[in-house]
Design a protein around this motif. Structure first.
Motif, PDB file in Angstrom:
ATOM      1  N   UNK A   1      61.894   2.445   6.208  1.00 35.18           N
ATOM      2  CA  UNK A   1      62.967   2.312   7.200  1.00 35.18           C
ATOM      3  C   UNK A   1      64.166   1.547   6.648  1.00 35.18           C
ATOM      4  N   UNK A   2      64.326   1.519   5.317  1.00 39.15           N
ATOM      5  CA  UNK A   2      65.309   0.643   4.677  1.00 39.15           C
ATOM      6  C   UNK A   2      66.578   1.371   4.220  1.00 39.15           C
ATOM      7  N   UNK A   3      67.693   0.826   4.621  1.00 35.89           N
ATOM      8  CA  UNK A   3      68.982   1.193   4.029  1.00 35.89           C
ATOM      9  C   UNK A   3      69.357   0.092   3.053  1.00 35.89           C
ATOM     10  N   UNK A   4      70.020   0.464   1.954  1.00 34.00           N
ATOM     11  CA  UNK A   4      70.337  -0.514   0.916  1.00 34.00           C
ATOM     12  C   UNK A   4      71.820  -0.457   0.585  1.00 34.00           C
ATOM     13  N   UNK A   5      72.407  -1.638   0.437  1.00 35.43           N
ATOM     14  CA  UNK A   5      73.793  -1.748   0.003  1.00 35.43           C
ATOM     15  C   UNK A   5      73.805  -2.493  -1.318  1.00 35.43           C
ATOM     16  N   UNK A   6      74.298  -1.846  -2.362  1.00 29.75           N
ATOM     17  CA  UNK A   6      74.309  -2.446  -3.689  1.00 29.75           C
ATOM     18  C   UNK A   6      75.374  -3.529  -3.782  1.00 29.75           C
ATOM     19  N   UNK A   7      75.309  -4.303  -4.863  1.00 28.89           N
ATOM     20  CA  UNK A   7      76.252  -5.411  -5.021  1.00 28.89           C
ATOM     21  C   UNK A   7      77.698  -4.942  -5.169  1.00 28.89           C
ATOM     22  N   UNK A   8      77.902  -3.678  -5.581  1.00 28.28           N
ATOM     23  CA  UNK A   8      79.267  -3.143  -5.649  1.00 28.28           C
ATOM     24  C   UNK A   8      79.624  -2.309  -4.418  1.00 28.28           C
ATOM     25  N   UNK A   9      78.837  -2.453  -3.339  1.00 28.09           N
ATOM     26  CA  UNK A   9      79.226  -1.895  -2.048  1.00 28.09           C
ATOM     27  C   UNK A   9      78.917  -0.436  -1.825  1.00 28.09           C
ATOM     28  N   UNK A  10      77.843   0.068  -2.430  1.00 28.61           N
ATOM     29  CA  UNK A  10      77.464   1.463  -2.230  1.00 28.61           C
ATOM     30  C   UNK A  10      76.164   1.570  -1.441  1.00 28.61           C
ATOM     31  N   UNK A  11      76.091   2.607  -0.608  1.00 30.70           N
ATOM     32  CA  UNK A  11      74.882   2.877   0.182  1.00 30.70           C
ATOM     33  C   UNK A  11      73.884   3.664  -0.644  1.00 30.70           C
ATOM     34  N   UNK A  12      72.632   3.250  -0.559  1.00 29.73           N
ATOM     35  CA  UNK A  12      71.526   3.995  -1.151  1.00 29.73           C
ATOM     36  C   UNK A  12      70.380   4.070  -0.147  1.00 29.73           C
ATOM     37  N   UNK A  13      69.747   5.227  -0.099  1.00 29.44           N
ATOM     38  CA  UNK A  13      68.639   5.416   0.833  1.00 29.44           C
ATOM     39  C   UNK A  13      67.287   5.143   0.235  1.00 29.44           C
ATOM     40  N   UNK A  14      67.267   4.722  -1.055  1.00 26.35           N
ATOM     41  CA  UNK A  14      65.986   4.551  -1.738  1.00 26.35           C
ATOM     42  C   UNK A  14      66.165   3.597  -2.911  1.00 26.35           C
ATOM     43  N   UNK A  15      65.147   2.800  -3.179  1.00 28.30           N
ATOM     44  CA  UNK A  15      65.163   1.900  -4.322  1.00 28.30           C
ATOM     45  C   UNK A  15      65.303   2.665  -5.630  1.00 28.30           C
ATOM     46  N   UNK A  16      64.845   3.914  -5.637  1.00 28.97           N
ATOM     47  CA  UNK A  16      64.849   4.726  -6.853  1.00 28.97           C
ATOM     48  C   UNK A  16      66.007   5.732  -6.870  1.00 28.97           C
ATOM     49  N   UNK A  17      67.036   5.460  -6.091  1.00 31.70           N
ATOM     50  CA  UNK A  17      68.156   6.384  -5.988  1.00 31.70           C
ATOM     51  C   UNK A  17      68.854   6.574  -7.323  1.00 31.70           C
TER      52      UNK A  17
ATOM     53  N   UNK B   1      72.522   7.386  -9.400  1.00 31.16           N
ATOM     54  CA  UNK B   1      73.669   6.473  -9.395  1.00 31.16           C
ATOM     55  C   UNK B   1      74.904   6.999  -8.667  1.00 31.16           C
ATOM     56  N   UNK B   2      74.728   7.847  -7.688  1.00 31.45           N
ATOM     57  CA  UNK B   2      75.879   8.398  -6.967  1.00 31.45           C
ATOM     58  C   UNK B   2      75.859   7.998  -5.493  1.00 31.45           C
ATOM     59  N   UNK B   3      75.575   6.728  -5.221  1.00 31.24           N
ATOM     60  CA  UNK B   3      75.543   6.261  -3.841  1.00 31.24           C
ATOM     61  C   UNK B   3      76.906   6.375  -3.175  1.00 31.24           C
ATOM     62  N   UNK B   4      76.914   6.429  -1.844  1.00 31.94           N
ATOM     63  CA  UNK B   4      78.173   6.527  -1.099  1.00 31.94           C
ATOM     64  C   UNK B   4      78.907   5.193  -1.161  1.00 31.94           C
ATOM     65  N   UNK B   5      80.203   5.228  -1.476  1.00 32.61           N
ATOM     66  CA  UNK B   5      80.986   4.018  -1.662  1.00 32.61           C
ATOM     67  C   UNK B   5      81.476   3.482  -0.315  1.00 32.61           C
TER      68      UNK B   5
ATOM     69  N   UNK C   1      71.579  -4.382  -9.370  1.00 33.90           N
ATOM     70  CA  UNK C   1      72.618  -3.949  -8.431  1.00 33.90           C
ATOM     71  C   UNK C   1      72.090  -3.740  -7.017  1.00 33.90           C
ATOM     72  N   UNK C   2      70.786  -3.494  -6.910  1.00 36.35           N
ATOM     73  CA  UNK C   2      70.250  -3.033  -5.625  1.00 36.35           C
ATOM     74  C   UNK C   2      69.132  -3.908  -5.088  1.00 36.35           C
ATOM     75  N   UNK C   3      68.651  -4.856  -5.862  1.00 34.98           N
ATOM     76  CA  UNK C   3      67.561  -5.702  -5.413  1.00 34.98           C
ATOM     77  C   UNK C   3      66.223  -4.997  -5.500  1.00 34.98           C
ATOM     78  N   UNK C   4      65.153  -5.707  -5.099  1.00 32.52           N
ATOM     79  CA  UNK C   4      63.809  -5.147  -5.197  1.00 32.52           C
ATOM     80  C   UNK C   4      63.331  -4.565  -3.891  1.00 32.52           C
TER      81      UNK C   4
END
Length: 340
Positions: free
Chosen positions: A265-281, A283-287, A337-340
Protein backbone atom coordinates in the motif's frame (compact mmCIF):
# COMPACT_ATOMS: atom_id res chain seq x y z
CA UNK A 1 -13.49 13.91 2.35
CA UNK A 2 -11.28 10.86 1.73
CA UNK A 3 -11.56 9.25 -1.68
CA UNK A 4 -10.79 5.53 -1.42
CA UNK A 5 -8.67 4.69 -4.47
CA UNK A 6 -7.06 1.44 -5.58
CA UNK A 7 -4.47 0.50 -8.17
CA UNK A 8 -4.82 -1.97 -11.07
CA UNK A 9 -4.41 -4.89 -8.68
CA UNK A 10 -7.00 -3.61 -6.21
CA UNK A 11 -4.49 -2.38 -3.63
CA UNK A 12 -5.47 0.72 -1.62
CA UNK A 13 -3.02 3.50 -0.80
CA UNK A 14 -2.24 3.84 2.92
CA UNK A 15 1.45 4.73 3.27
CA UNK A 16 3.66 7.52 1.96
CA UNK A 17 7.43 7.18 2.13
CA UNK A 18 9.34 10.45 1.92
CA UNK A 19 13.07 10.36 1.14
CA UNK A 20 14.45 13.64 2.47
CA UNK A 21 18.08 13.30 1.31
CA UNK A 22 20.31 11.11 -0.86
CA UNK A 23 23.28 11.58 1.48
CA UNK A 24 24.49 9.04 4.04
CA UNK A 25 27.37 8.81 6.51
CA UNK A 26 27.70 5.02 5.98
CA UNK A 27 28.94 3.20 2.89
CA UNK A 28 27.24 -0.17 3.20
CA UNK A 29 27.98 -2.40 0.21
CA UNK A 30 24.32 -3.35 -0.35
CA UNK A 31 23.23 0.28 -0.62
CA UNK A 32 26.03 2.82 -1.22
CA UNK A 33 29.28 0.93 -1.88
CA UNK A 34 32.34 3.10 -1.25
CA UNK A 35 33.82 2.23 -4.65
CA UNK A 36 30.97 4.15 -6.30
CA UNK A 37 29.99 6.64 -3.59
CA UNK A 38 33.51 7.90 -2.90
CA UNK A 39 34.57 11.10 -1.18
CA UNK A 40 34.23 12.98 -4.48
CA UNK A 41 30.71 11.73 -5.22
CA UNK A 42 28.34 14.57 -6.13
CA UNK A 43 25.07 14.47 -4.21
CA UNK A 44 21.95 16.46 -5.00
CA UNK A 45 22.19 20.22 -4.41
CA UNK A 46 19.72 21.73 -1.94
CA UNK A 47 17.43 23.21 -4.60
CA UNK A 48 16.95 19.74 -6.15
CA UNK A 49 15.44 18.47 -2.90
CA UNK A 50 11.81 19.03 -2.00
CA UNK A 51 11.37 21.68 0.69
CA UNK A 52 9.59 20.81 3.93
CA UNK A 53 6.64 22.95 2.86
CA UNK A 54 6.41 21.04 -0.42
CA UNK A 55 6.56 17.68 1.36
CA UNK A 56 3.86 18.75 3.79
CA UNK A 57 1.62 19.94 0.97
CA UNK A 58 2.11 16.66 -0.88
CA UNK A 59 1.32 14.68 2.27
CA UNK A 60 -1.85 16.70 2.88
CA UNK A 61 -3.07 15.99 -0.65
CA UNK A 62 -2.26 12.29 -0.32
CA UNK A 63 -4.38 12.02 2.83
CA UNK A 64 -7.39 12.88 0.66
CA UNK A 65 -6.73 9.64 -1.23
CA UNK A 66 -6.29 7.37 1.79
CA UNK A 67 -2.76 7.88 3.16
CA UNK A 68 -2.68 7.48 6.94
CA UNK A 69 0.97 6.73 7.63
CA UNK A 70 4.20 8.51 6.70
CA UNK A 71 7.74 7.20 6.95
CA UNK A 72 10.76 9.48 6.64
CA UNK A 73 13.71 7.86 4.86
CA UNK A 74 16.92 8.77 3.04
CA UNK A 75 19.82 8.26 2.44
CA UNK A 76 20.30 8.95 6.09
CA UNK A 77 17.42 11.30 7.01
CA UNK A 78 19.17 12.75 10.06
CA UNK A 79 21.64 14.38 7.67
CA UNK A 80 18.86 16.66 6.43
CA UNK A 81 19.23 19.94 8.27
CA UNK A 82 16.47 20.83 10.76
CA UNK A 83 14.51 17.65 10.07
CA UNK A 84 12.49 18.21 13.24
CA UNK A 85 10.75 21.10 11.47
CA UNK A 86 9.30 18.68 8.92
CA UNK A 87 8.07 16.44 11.75
CA UNK A 88 6.38 19.47 13.34
CA UNK A 89 4.59 20.26 10.08
CA UNK A 90 3.52 16.68 9.34
CA UNK A 91 2.27 16.25 12.91
CA UNK A 92 -0.27 19.01 12.27
CA UNK A 93 -2.04 16.99 9.54
CA UNK A 94 -5.11 15.51 11.26
CA UNK A 95 -5.50 12.54 8.93
CA UNK A 96 -1.97 11.24 9.57
CA UNK A 97 -2.19 8.55 12.25
CA UNK A 98 1.46 7.58 12.37
CA UNK A 99 4.86 9.07 11.49
CA UNK A 100 7.96 6.90 11.53
CA UNK A 101 11.61 7.38 10.62
CA UNK A 102 14.26 4.94 9.40
CA UNK A 103 17.84 5.78 10.38
CA UNK A 104 21.25 4.20 10.86
CA UNK A 105 21.13 5.69 14.35
CA UNK A 106 24.50 7.42 14.39
CA UNK A 107 23.05 10.90 14.98
CA UNK A 108 20.25 10.07 17.40
CA UNK A 109 21.90 11.69 20.40
CA UNK A 110 22.43 14.86 18.37
CA UNK A 111 18.91 15.16 16.98
CA UNK A 112 16.69 12.77 18.94
CA UNK A 113 15.31 15.18 21.52
CA UNK A 114 14.31 17.77 18.91
CA UNK A 115 12.59 15.07 16.87
CA UNK A 116 10.74 13.73 19.91
CA UNK A 117 9.64 17.21 20.96
CA UNK A 118 8.38 17.78 17.39
CA UNK A 119 6.07 14.77 17.66
CA UNK A 120 8.04 11.79 16.34
CA UNK A 121 7.55 8.62 18.40
CA UNK A 122 8.67 5.68 16.25
CA UNK A 123 12.14 4.95 14.89
CA UNK A 124 13.51 2.01 12.92
CA UNK A 125 17.27 1.68 13.32
CA UNK A 126 19.23 -0.20 10.65
CA UNK A 127 21.91 -2.28 12.38
CA UNK A 128 23.33 -5.22 10.45
CA UNK A 129 25.53 -6.79 13.14
CA UNK A 130 26.12 -6.69 16.88
CA UNK A 131 29.77 -7.67 16.59
CA UNK A 132 31.91 -4.56 16.17
CA UNK A 133 34.25 -6.02 13.55
CA UNK A 134 31.45 -7.47 11.41
CA UNK A 135 29.55 -4.19 11.57
CA UNK A 136 32.61 -2.13 10.67
CA UNK A 137 33.20 -4.32 7.64
CA UNK A 138 29.62 -3.68 6.53
CA UNK A 139 29.38 0.08 7.05
CA UNK A 140 32.90 0.81 5.71
CA UNK A 141 33.19 3.81 8.02
CA UNK A 142 34.85 2.08 10.99
CA UNK A 143 31.72 2.69 13.08
CA UNK A 144 31.28 0.16 15.88
CA UNK A 145 28.02 -1.61 16.62
CA UNK A 146 28.47 -0.62 20.26
CA UNK A 147 28.24 3.03 19.19
CA UNK A 148 24.82 2.45 17.60
CA UNK A 149 23.63 0.34 20.56
CA UNK A 150 24.44 3.30 22.82
CA UNK A 151 22.42 5.59 20.53
CA UNK A 152 19.48 3.14 20.66
CA UNK A 153 19.59 3.11 24.46
CA UNK A 154 19.47 6.90 24.42
CA UNK A 155 16.48 6.95 22.06
CA UNK A 156 14.59 4.52 24.28
CA UNK A 157 15.45 6.56 27.37
CA UNK A 158 13.75 9.69 26.00
CA UNK A 159 10.60 7.80 25.01
CA UNK A 160 11.00 6.51 21.46
CA UNK A 161 9.57 3.16 20.41
CA UNK A 162 12.48 1.56 18.57
CA UNK A 163 12.60 -1.33 16.12
CA UNK A 164 15.84 -2.70 14.69
CA UNK A 165 16.20 -3.73 11.03
CA UNK A 166 18.89 -6.20 9.93
CA UNK A 167 19.66 -7.04 6.28
CA UNK A 168 21.03 -10.59 6.29
CA UNK A 169 23.58 -11.69 3.67
CA UNK A 170 24.90 -15.21 3.43
CA UNK A 171 28.51 -15.42 4.54
CA UNK A 172 28.53 -11.79 5.66
CA UNK A 173 26.38 -11.50 8.79
CA UNK A 174 24.16 -14.59 8.98
CA UNK A 175 26.10 -15.59 12.10
CA UNK A 176 24.70 -12.48 13.81
CA UNK A 177 21.08 -13.65 13.95
CA UNK A 178 21.22 -15.48 17.27
CA UNK A 179 23.40 -13.00 19.21
CA UNK A 180 21.23 -10.10 18.00
CA UNK A 181 18.03 -11.86 19.06
CA UNK A 182 19.54 -12.62 22.46
CA UNK A 183 20.57 -9.00 22.98
CA UNK A 184 17.33 -7.31 21.95
CA UNK A 185 15.04 -9.98 23.40
CA UNK A 186 16.18 -8.99 26.89
CA UNK A 187 15.57 -5.31 26.10
CA UNK A 188 12.11 -6.02 24.64
CA UNK A 189 13.04 -4.24 21.40
CA UNK A 190 11.59 -5.75 18.23
CA UNK A 191 14.23 -6.86 15.76
CA UNK A 192 13.40 -7.67 12.14
CA UNK A 193 15.61 -9.69 9.81
CA UNK A 194 15.30 -8.78 6.13
CA UNK A 195 16.10 -10.99 3.18
CA UNK A 196 18.83 -9.41 1.03
CA UNK A 197 17.10 -7.64 -1.90
CA UNK A 198 18.22 -6.51 -5.35
CA UNK A 199 17.45 -2.83 -4.72
CA UNK A 200 19.27 -0.37 -6.94
CA UNK A 201 22.10 -1.12 -9.34
CA UNK A 202 25.30 -1.40 -7.38
CA UNK A 203 24.97 -3.94 -4.56
CA UNK A 204 26.21 -7.06 -6.37
CA UNK A 205 23.04 -8.97 -5.56
CA UNK A 206 22.31 -12.54 -6.62
CA UNK A 207 20.17 -15.35 -5.27
CA UNK A 208 23.15 -17.17 -3.74
CA UNK A 209 23.59 -14.34 -1.19
CA UNK A 210 20.02 -14.58 0.10
CA UNK A 211 19.29 -16.25 3.44
CA UNK A 212 15.59 -17.06 3.18
CA UNK A 213 13.00 -16.65 5.88
CA UNK A 214 12.71 -20.43 6.26
CA UNK A 215 16.47 -20.73 6.71
CA UNK A 216 16.50 -17.95 9.30
CA UNK A 217 13.53 -19.43 11.12
CA UNK A 218 15.17 -22.85 11.25
CA UNK A 219 18.26 -21.27 12.82
CA UNK A 220 16.20 -19.44 15.42
CA UNK A 221 14.13 -22.50 16.33
CA UNK A 222 17.30 -24.38 17.23
CA UNK A 223 17.97 -21.86 20.01
CA UNK A 224 14.60 -20.50 21.18
CA UNK A 225 11.05 -21.64 21.88
CA UNK A 226 8.86 -19.42 19.72
CA UNK A 227 5.32 -19.19 18.32
CA UNK A 228 3.91 -17.24 15.33
CA UNK A 229 1.98 -13.99 15.85
CA UNK A 230 -1.07 -12.98 13.81
CA UNK A 231 -0.64 -9.93 11.52
CA UNK A 232 -1.76 -6.64 13.06
CA UNK A 233 -2.97 -4.98 9.86
CA UNK A 234 -3.41 -5.35 6.11
CA UNK A 235 -0.09 -5.02 4.33
CA UNK A 236 2.17 -5.75 7.31
CA UNK A 237 5.46 -6.83 5.72
CA UNK A 238 7.04 -8.73 8.61
CA UNK A 239 6.01 -12.18 9.78
CA UNK A 240 6.26 -11.96 13.56
CA UNK A 241 7.08 -14.54 16.20
CA UNK A 242 7.13 -14.29 19.99
CA UNK A 243 9.36 -15.90 22.55
CA UNK A 244 7.38 -18.22 24.80
CA UNK A 245 9.40 -17.36 27.90
CA UNK A 246 8.95 -13.57 27.95
CA UNK A 247 6.67 -12.65 25.03
CA UNK A 248 9.29 -10.52 23.24
CA UNK A 249 8.76 -10.39 19.47
CA UNK A 250 10.96 -10.52 16.39
CA UNK A 251 10.10 -10.41 12.70
CA UNK A 252 11.23 -11.88 9.40
CA UNK A 253 10.73 -9.85 6.21
CA UNK A 254 10.39 -12.21 3.25
CA UNK A 255 10.90 -9.80 0.37
CA UNK A 256 12.53 -12.44 -1.85
CA UNK A 257 11.29 -15.91 -0.89
CA UNK A 258 7.66 -15.01 -0.09
CA UNK A 259 6.81 -11.67 -1.67
CA UNK A 260 4.11 -9.38 -0.31
CA UNK A 261 3.35 -7.40 -3.47
CA UNK A 262 -0.34 -8.30 -3.29
CA UNK A 263 -0.83 -6.20 -0.15
CA UNK A 264 1.62 -3.36 -0.82
CA UNK A 265 0.00 0.00 0.00
CA UNK A 266 3.07 2.26 -0.31
CA UNK A 267 3.65 5.30 -2.46
CA UNK A 268 7.23 6.56 -2.53
CA UNK A 269 8.71 9.99 -3.15
CA UNK A 270 12.42 10.01 -3.94
CA UNK A 271 14.84 12.59 -2.59
CA UNK A 272 14.74 14.42 -5.95
CA UNK A 273 10.93 14.62 -5.86
CA UNK A 274 9.78 11.78 -8.09
CA UNK A 275 6.89 9.37 -7.50
CA UNK A 276 7.55 5.64 -7.54
CA UNK A 277 5.05 2.87 -6.97
CA UNK A 278 7.62 0.27 -5.98
CA UNK A 279 10.96 -0.03 -4.20
CA UNK A 280 12.25 -1.80 -7.31
CA UNK A 281 11.00 0.79 -9.78
CA UNK A 282 12.96 1.67 -12.88
CA UNK A 283 14.40 5.16 -13.16
CA UNK A 284 11.55 6.95 -14.92
CA UNK A 285 9.42 8.00 -11.96
CA UNK A 286 6.90 10.83 -12.37
CA UNK A 287 8.48 14.19 -11.52
CA UNK A 288 6.20 15.53 -8.78
CA UNK A 289 8.65 18.32 -7.94
CA UNK A 290 8.53 19.81 -11.44
CA UNK A 291 4.75 19.45 -11.59
CA UNK A 292 4.35 21.15 -8.23
CA UNK A 293 6.83 23.94 -8.99
CA UNK A 294 5.15 24.64 -12.32
CA UNK A 295 2.18 25.99 -10.37
CA UNK A 296 -0.07 22.95 -9.94
CA UNK A 297 -3.04 23.50 -7.64
CA UNK A 298 -3.93 21.07 -4.84
CA UNK A 299 -6.80 19.83 -6.99
CA UNK A 300 -4.43 19.15 -9.88
CA UNK A 301 -1.98 17.42 -7.56
CA UNK A 302 -4.75 15.21 -6.25
CA UNK A 303 -5.88 14.20 -9.71
CA UNK A 304 -2.28 13.47 -10.74
CA UNK A 305 -1.61 11.35 -7.63
CA UNK A 306 -4.89 9.53 -8.23
CA UNK A 307 -3.98 8.81 -11.84
CA UNK A 308 -0.52 7.55 -10.89
CA UNK A 309 -2.03 5.13 -8.37
CA UNK A 310 -4.83 4.01 -10.69
CA UNK A 311 -2.29 2.82 -13.29
CA UNK A 312 0.06 1.22 -10.75
CA UNK A 313 0.61 -2.46 -11.44
CA UNK A 314 4.07 -3.01 -9.90
CA UNK A 315 4.67 -6.51 -8.55
CA UNK A 316 8.37 -6.97 -9.12
CA UNK A 317 9.01 -9.32 -6.19
CA UNK A 318 6.24 -11.62 -7.44
CA UNK A 319 7.97 -11.76 -10.82
CA UNK A 320 11.61 -11.91 -9.67
CA UNK A 321 13.63 -14.57 -11.49
CA UNK A 322 17.23 -14.83 -12.64
CA UNK A 323 16.11 -13.46 -16.01
CA UNK A 324 14.07 -10.52 -14.72
CA UNK A 325 16.94 -9.51 -12.46
CA UNK A 326 19.31 -9.61 -15.42
CA UNK A 327 16.91 -7.68 -17.64
CA UNK A 328 16.51 -4.85 -15.15
CA UNK A 329 20.14 -4.61 -14.09
CA UNK A 330 21.33 -0.97 -13.89
CA UNK A 331 17.83 0.34 -14.65
CA UNK A 332 16.44 0.64 -11.12
CA UNK A 333 16.54 3.66 -8.84
CA UNK A 334 19.25 3.44 -6.18
CA UNK A 335 18.25 2.94 -2.56
CA UNK A 336 19.87 6.19 -1.38
CA UNK A 337 17.29 8.10 -3.48
CA UNK A 338 14.23 6.14 -2.42
CA UNK A 339 14.88 4.67 1.02
CA UNK A 340 14.30 1.08 2.11
Amino acid sequence: MVEQITDKLGRPIRDLRLSVTDRCNFRCDYCMPKEIFGDDYVFLPKDELLTFDEMTRIAEVYTQLGVKKIRITGGEPLMRRDLYKLIEQLSQIDAIEDIGLTTNGLLLKKHGQNLYDAGLRRINVSLDAIDDKVFQNINNRNIKASTILDQIDYAVSIGFHVKVNVVIQKGVNDDQIIPMIEYFKDKDIEIRFIEFMDVGNDNGWDFSKVVTKDEMLSTVEQHFDIAPVEPKYYGEVAKYYRHLDNGAKFGLITSVSQSFCSTCTRARLSSDGKFYGCLFSEIDGFNVKSFLRSGATDSELKEQFKALWNIRDDRYSDERTEQTVANRKRKKINMNYIGG
